[in-house]
Design a protein around this motif. Sequence first.
Motif, short mmCIF file in Angstrom:
data_model
loop_
_atom_site.label_atom_id
_atom_site.label_comp_id
_atom_site.label_asym_id
_atom_site.label_seq_id
_atom_site.Cartn_x
_atom_site.Cartn_y
_atom_site.Cartn_z
N ASP A 73 0.82 -1.22 0.00
CA ASP A 73 0.00 0.00 0.00
C ASP A 73 0.85 1.26 0.00
OD1 ASP A 73 -2.26 -1.53 -0.01
OD2 ASP A 73 -2.68 -1.31 2.13
N ALA A 74 2.11 1.13 0.32
CA ALA A 74 3.01 2.28 0.37
C ALA A 74 4.12 2.15 -0.68
CB ALA A 74 3.62 2.42 1.76
N LEU A 75 3.86 1.42 -1.76
CA LEU A 75 4.91 1.16 -2.74
C LEU A 75 5.47 2.42 -3.40
CD1 LEU A 75 6.66 -0.74 -4.40
CD2 LEU A 75 4.73 -1.09 -5.96
N PRO A 76 4.66 3.39 -3.85
CA PRO A 76 5.26 4.55 -4.54
C PRO A 76 6.30 5.29 -3.70
CG PRO A 76 2.90 4.47 -4.94
CD PRO A 76 3.19 3.43 -3.89
N GLU A 77 5.94 5.68 -2.47
CA GLU A 77 6.89 6.42 -1.65
C GLU A 77 8.05 5.55 -1.17
OE1 GLU A 77 3.26 5.72 1.16
OE2 GLU A 77 3.67 5.92 -0.99
N THR A 78 7.78 4.26 -0.92
CA THR A 78 8.85 3.37 -0.51
C THR A 78 9.80 3.10 -1.66
OG1 THR A 78 7.30 2.35 1.04
CG2 THR A 78 9.36 1.19 0.65
N PHE A 113 8.05 -3.19 5.18
CA PHE A 113 8.66 -1.89 5.40
C PHE A 113 8.10 -0.83 4.46
CE2 PHE A 113 11.43 -5.26 6.76
CZ PHE A 113 11.89 -4.83 7.99
N SER A 114 8.09 0.41 4.95
CA SER A 114 7.57 1.51 4.15
C SER A 114 8.24 2.82 4.52
CB SER A 114 6.05 1.63 4.33
OG SER A 114 5.73 1.95 5.67
N SER A 115 8.20 3.75 3.59
CA SER A 115 8.64 5.12 3.86
C SER A 115 7.69 5.76 4.87
CB SER A 115 8.61 5.93 2.55
OG SER A 115 8.57 7.31 2.80
N PRO A 116 8.21 6.65 5.72
CA PRO A 116 7.34 7.34 6.68
C PRO A 116 6.62 8.55 6.09
CG PRO A 116 9.59 8.03 7.03
CD PRO A 116 9.64 6.99 5.93
N LEU A 121 10.52 11.92 3.30
CA LEU A 121 10.56 10.63 2.63
C LEU A 121 11.23 9.56 3.48
CD1 LEU A 121 9.86 9.18 -0.08
CD2 LEU A 121 12.20 9.72 -0.81
N GLY A 122 12.18 9.97 4.33
CA GLY A 122 12.92 9.01 5.14
C GLY A 122 14.41 9.02 4.89
N GLU A 175 5.05 4.09 -9.43
CA GLU A 175 4.65 2.73 -9.08
C GLU A 175 3.13 2.69 -8.90
OE1 GLU A 175 6.67 0.26 -9.10
OE2 GLU A 175 8.68 0.95 -8.54
N ASN A 176 2.56 1.51 -9.10
CA ASN A 176 1.12 1.31 -8.87
C ASN A 176 0.28 2.32 -9.66
OD1 ASN A 176 1.56 -0.82 -7.18
ND2 ASN A 176 1.01 0.22 -5.29
N ASN A 177 0.77 2.70 -10.84
CA ASN A 177 0.07 3.68 -11.68
C ASN A 177 -0.05 5.05 -10.99
OD1 ASN A 177 -0.85 3.72 -14.37
ND2 ASN A 177 -2.97 3.88 -13.70
N ILE A 178 0.92 5.34 -10.13
CA ILE A 178 0.97 6.62 -9.42
C ILE A 178 2.30 7.30 -9.70
CG2 ILE A 178 1.02 7.75 -7.16
CD1 ILE A 178 -0.77 5.49 -6.12
N ASP A 179 2.24 8.53 -10.20
CA ASP A 179 3.43 9.34 -10.40
C ASP A 179 3.61 10.20 -9.16
OD1 ASP A 179 5.56 10.71 -11.41
OD2 ASP A 179 4.50 11.65 -13.06
N LEU A 180 4.59 9.84 -8.33
CA LEU A 180 4.82 10.52 -7.05
C LEU A 180 6.01 11.46 -7.16
CD1 LEU A 180 4.32 10.64 -3.88
CD2 LEU A 180 6.15 8.94 -3.75
N SER A 181 5.84 12.68 -6.66
CA SER A 181 6.94 13.65 -6.69
C SER A 181 6.96 14.44 -5.41
CB SER A 181 6.78 14.60 -7.89
OG SER A 181 7.79 15.59 -7.89
#
Length: 390
Positions: free
Chosen positions: A67-72, A142-145, A210-211, A230-236
């Motif tokens: 569930d946290a793939l883009p930021e991680t 594990f995931s980004s905070p 981001l961590g 990731e996951n069809n999400i463009d994160l910036s």
Amino acid sequence: MFKKYTFALLLALCAIGSYAQTKPVIIPPYLHIQGDSVQGKQLIASLNDLLSQLSKPNKENTLVLKDALPETSALLDEMRNMTDGKGADKKDIYPCYLTNAAMLDSASYLIQLAYMGVTNSVPVLRAAFTFTAQKAEGRFYFSSPLKSNTRGWKLKSDGSFSFYYSTALNLDKVNIYVKKAREFDKRLHAPVYQTQIYLCNNLPNAMRLLGIDYKLDYNGYGQSNLSAFENNIDLSLTGREVNDPAALDLHDLWHSRLHRAVSVAVINKPLDEASAYLYGGSWGISWPEIFKRFKSYMGDNKDWLTAFNDNKNFGVNQQYHLYVSYVINALIVQQLEKDKGFAAVIELISCGKKEADNENYFKALEKITGITKANFNNRVGKLVEAEAKK
């Protein structure tokens, strides 16, 4: 109840969990891990498993919280190769240490890692990272905070675009950005995906959220962006103050939207940069202003082929660079779109990675536009004259 693990015991636990990792994380003797011994083993084993998979594509890392793939993913990109220095003889000189494993509740921890070593008898911190670990089915994921660090932030949504911010928002700039992105996507026949932008004001703040607690590569830098798809999400994460001309930059926006529609493997970078000049400007400078500066820089020089090959920087300095060949290519792209449509532009941009002699570029250029090295000066000269008259 606090459990204090001795150095020897935790090294043994690391060995248990490092079946897929030749260099497990180092556990300092001062480290405390709360929870029972079984949970401690699971945490260390899962951590080593996560690190052993850093060479994989992030979406294939089985220890990432999905569930946290883009930021991680953005965080894992920053963690790669942190054990190495510069040069072939500098491999594995910065071992990874677990510096903190703070229990947040019965099933989650805050994890901090540091890559440290000694260079020329001087202790060096290569990088330090923070992420969270969540227990599920006998393992930790594990995931980004990022999400927890921005929980109190405001949200501005516009269709598939989401802007997260904690200070004043420049709505005019946001609206222009969204409008331009939609124009680019329409031109590119781009797929539909979500865009999430965190307005972080500066690079150190973006890193912290981001961590990334510290990274030697970014030492002294105050402005830049961090991103992942990731996951069809463009994160910036935009590490610039929102009113900075380079924040929500339309030049970078062009690169981002193009790379979602065309494989980076076939994109010619100079043509990518040239089209970004044309459609989005650069460093907050519009295309007409870029061309005006280019024309002034070139003066009476009409040897366009030599100028193209020399590719001098006519920007104010190396940081805020503007390159001659990119302007020339932008003129070619502009005329090509007018004559043959945008599909022809994509065909040219997709001529392949830049080669030392530009052979693939000139081959595609001749095929698609009829411009050759022999007629380059004449054809480009006409484009320059036409643009100057606008």
